[in-house]
Design an enzyme around this catalytic site. Sequence first.
Site, PDB file in Angstrom:
ATOM      1  N   HIS A   1       0.840  -1.195   0.000  1.00  0.00           N
ATOM      2  CA  HIS A   1       0.000   0.000   0.000  1.00  0.00           C
ATOM      3  C   HIS A   1       0.869   1.236   0.000  1.00  0.00           C
ATOM      4  CE1 HIS A   1       0.667  -1.298   4.166  1.00  0.00           C
ATOM      5  NE2 HIS A   1       0.648  -0.023   4.520  1.00  0.00           N
TER       6      HIS A   1
ATOM      7  N   HIS B   1       0.708   5.117   1.115  1.00  0.00           N
ATOM      8  CA  HIS B   1       0.000   6.169   1.830  1.00  0.00           C
ATOM      9  C   HIS B   1       0.113   7.428   0.967  1.00  0.00           C
ATOM     10  CE1 HIS B   1       0.139   4.121   5.909  1.00  0.00           C
ATOM     11  NE2 HIS B   1       1.106   3.477   5.298  1.00  0.00           N
TER      12      HIS B   1
END
Length: 110
Positions: free
Chosen positions: A95, A97
């Site tokens: 992922h 951010h």
Amino acid sequence: MCIFCDIIAGKIPSTKVNENDDFLAFEDINKIAPIHVLIIPKEHIPSFNEMPAQKMAQMSEFIKETAQKLGVFEDGYRLITNINDNGGQEVKHLHFHLVGGAKLKWPKLV
Ligand code: AMP
């Protein structure tokens, strides 16, 4: 069992901000900036280390599209991806951010 795979499957609720067949962007549950979105591949890829270059190219375009949708593309924002233990990665599903919505500081990290 992967919490982000459960979000993709709709088993855990999320606030989506962008989505296509391969990627999803949703709000982080614990914001560290006025805008804090997580951008993930729908395929379970553990971290940036395992991300194929061709898929990363597609993800880059999705990230930029998301920044435009969030209205931070021109003024600026920050991308962070934590990798493995020393990188502080808690969720082992790649992922990024995307944080922004303010003039961000650059803190000391150690
Ligand atoms: P990292 O430490 O880089 O692995 O970041 C994991 C991030 O996932 C943290 O910023 C958490 O706040 C976020 N997070 C964990 N569970 C959820 C959830 N159910 N919905 C949205 N964000 C989450």
